[in-house]
Design a protein around this motif. Structure first.
Motif, mmCIF file in Angstrom:
data_model
loop_
_atom_site.group_PDB
_atom_site.id
_atom_site.type_symbol
_atom_site.label_atom_id
_atom_site.label_comp_id
_atom_site.label_asym_id
_atom_site.label_seq_id
_atom_site.Cartn_x
_atom_site.Cartn_y
_atom_site.Cartn_z
ATOM 1 N N LYS A 307 0.839 -1.205 0.000
ATOM 2 C CA LYS A 307 0.000 0.000 0.000
ATOM 3 C C LYS A 307 0.876 1.258 0.000
ATOM 4 N N LEU A 308 1.966 1.191 0.734
ATOM 5 C CA LEU A 308 2.880 2.334 0.782
ATOM 6 C C LEU A 308 3.510 2.571 -0.592
ATOM 7 N N LEU A 309 3.872 1.497 -1.275
ATOM 8 C CA LEU A 309 4.459 1.627 -2.614
ATOM 9 C C LEU A 309 3.448 2.207 -3.595
ATOM 10 N N ASP A 310 2.174 1.797 -3.481
ATOM 11 C CA ASP A 310 1.141 2.361 -4.354
ATOM 12 C C ASP A 310 0.975 3.857 -4.094
ATOM 13 N N ARG A 311 1.071 4.250 -2.824
ATOM 14 C CA ARG A 311 0.953 5.664 -2.491
ATOM 15 C C ARG A 311 2.146 6.462 -3.041
ATOM 16 N N MET A 312 3.318 5.839 -2.993
ATOM 17 C CA MET A 312 4.508 6.485 -3.555
ATOM 18 C C MET A 312 4.346 6.676 -5.067
ATOM 19 N N ARG A 313 3.853 5.641 -5.734
ATOM 20 C CA ARG A 313 3.661 5.728 -7.184
ATOM 21 C C ARG A 313 2.694 6.850 -7.534
ATOM 22 N N GLU A 314 1.602 6.973 -6.781
ATOM 23 C CA GLU A 314 0.621 8.019 -7.047
ATOM 24 C C GLU A 314 1.216 9.400 -6.802
ATOM 25 N N THR A 315 2.027 9.528 -5.763
ATOM 26 C CA THR A 315 2.658 10.809 -5.450
ATOM 27 C C THR A 315 3.649 11.219 -6.537
ATOM 28 N N LEU A 316 4.434 10.274 -7.014
ATOM 29 C CA LEU A 316 5.408 10.574 -8.069
ATOM 30 C C LEU A 316 4.708 10.925 -9.378
ATOM 31 N N TRP A 317 3.555 10.316 -9.637
ATOM 32 C CA TRP A 317 2.773 10.680 -10.822
ATOM 33 C C TRP A 317 2.418 12.165 -10.782
ATOM 34 N N GLN A 318 2.221 12.686 -9.598
ATOM 35 C CA GLN A 318 1.872 14.089 -9.414
ATOM 36 C C GLN A 318 3.100 14.992 -9.333
ATOM 37 N N ARG A 319 4.252 14.426 -9.632
ATOM 38 C CA ARG A 319 5.515 15.167 -9.645
ATOM 39 C C ARG A 319 5.865 15.737 -8.270
#
Length: 395
Positions: A307-319
């Motif tokens: 879940k933490l990795l998914d949150r990281m991926r979403e955050t990086l998508w938002q630059r």
């Protein structure tokens, strides 16, 4: 155009002139010979014959005048077109020359070349050693170098208000380090090399240091040294950038935090590692050659928080940068707690090209924090027991 004219033009013109003159002489001679014989056969009256011969002469003069007019008109038209083309070409050259982003110096090295040829005639072969042993000779040859012109970029680089100001202050522009490059250039010319390039240091008229890259195409013909273009590129900013990159690389190599740089792909199979520092190897056990081109997911395992990795991926998508703690796995399979800080890297067009991750082995710190918490709990328990015992004893 100019080169062809100098190399072949005069020869071609002479051949054409000889050919036209020969044709004219042959036709003129044949006309005079056969026209006179024809008139003698056709006209018997002496008075009429004289008039016919006069008319024939004027006809010849008129025909040759028309021919001469046609040839001159054609030649002058060609000359005018050639002059116009040369003018347009010169205008284009001057526009390119003056607006080129590279400093261009037009130099007369004919005397320099003559001096070097004299040394060759004296049997000098190792020019590098000769110039090292005779530093005064290099200065003497330098006096024979004549700068004919410079472009506008040169004036900007060296902070000169005019060409006259710059060319009259060349002794302020050249440094002692510049003489070494000039000596190497002399060696290249003397040895017959076709190209010379070297980095040097010069000073602007305002006293600022400039790192430059000097380039010279050396002609094989000694007669071509009268007007040689020498290009000078200001590499000051490039040198500063290289130094900053060197310092940055040294800092990254020395830091105790693992640094990982990856490509910017977030979709499966995910980003690929393009760089890791020595601290990464110390923490994970993976050598750089083992992970370059692979995904950082090789560090993940059963206890890694998905879940933490998914949150990281979403955050990086938002630059946006992302920070977290999770369980990762070393090369030998052992677990460790890693503190992450991941941030996007953008180019001049603000496009994300890479991600940089700073990673710290948090295991010992977490263990120490856990021990401190346990000690605090134990201490609090004992304090409670001690206070309870005092209350019982006081009764």
């Amino acid at each position: 155009m100019n080169v062809k004219w100098k190399a072949r033009g005069p020869v071609g013109v002479r051949k054409a002139a000889v050919r036209i003159t020969a044709i004219y002489a042959v036709i003129g001679g044949l006309w005079i010979l056969f026209s006179d014989k024809l008139l003698s056969l056709l006209v018997t009256d002496p008075t009429l014959l004289s008039r016919m011969q006069t008319a024939k002469g004027w006809l010849y003069v008129g025909a040759t005048a028309l021919l001469l007019y046609w040839l001159l008109r054609r030649y002058l038209a060609e000359a005018e077109r050639a002059a116009r083309a040369r003018g347009e070409s010169e205008a284009r050259f001057q526009a390119i020359y003056q607006t080129a982003p590279v400093s261009i110096w037009e130099a007369d090295l004919s005397l320099v070349k003559a001096d070097l040829d004299t040394l060759k005639a004296k049997g000098i072969k190792d020019f590098s050693q000769y110039f090292t042993d005779q530093p005064g000779y290099v200065m003497q040859v330098l006096q024979n170098l004549q700068v004919l012109d410079v472009n506008e970029t040169t004036l900007k680089i060296f902070a000169a208000g005019s060409k006259t100001e710059l060319l009259s202050a060349l002794d302020r522009v050249f440094m002692q380090e510049s003489l070494t490059v000039f000596r190497d250039g002399l060696v290249a010319i003397a040895e017959g090399k076709g190209y010379f390039e070297a980095e040097a240091v010069m000073i602007t008229l305002q006293g600022d240091r400039r790192d430059i890259l000097v380039s010279l195409a050396i002609p094989p013909d000694s007669t071509k040294f009268g007007n040689l273009p020498v290009s000078v590129v200001d590499i000051t900013e490039r040198k500063r950038t290289e130094e900053m990159l060197r310092l940055l690389e040294s800092a990254v190599q020395q830091t105790r935090e693992a640094i990982t740089i990856t490509t910017a792909e977030l979709d499966p199979p995910g980003p690929q590692i393009v760089y890791v520092n020595p601290a990464f190897t110390a923490i994970t056990g993976y050598e750089a050659r083992e992970v370059i081109g692979k995904t950082p997911r090789i560090l993940q395992g059963p206890k890694t928080d998905r879940k933490l990795l998914d949150r990281m991926r979403e955050t990086l998508w938002q630059r946006r940068p992302f920070q977290c703690e999770t369980v990762n796995y070393r090369k030998d399979g052992s677990e460790f707690i890693m503190e992450w800080y991941v941030a996007p890297l953008v180019n001049k067009q603000f496009q994300v090209t890479h991600f940089v991750a700073m990673q710290r082995d948090f295991t010992e710190r977490k263990r120490a924090e856990e021990e401190i918490r346990n000690l605090n709990v134990e201490l609090q328990r004992r304090i409670t027991e001690l206070e309870a015992a005092r209350e019982i004893g006081g009764r």
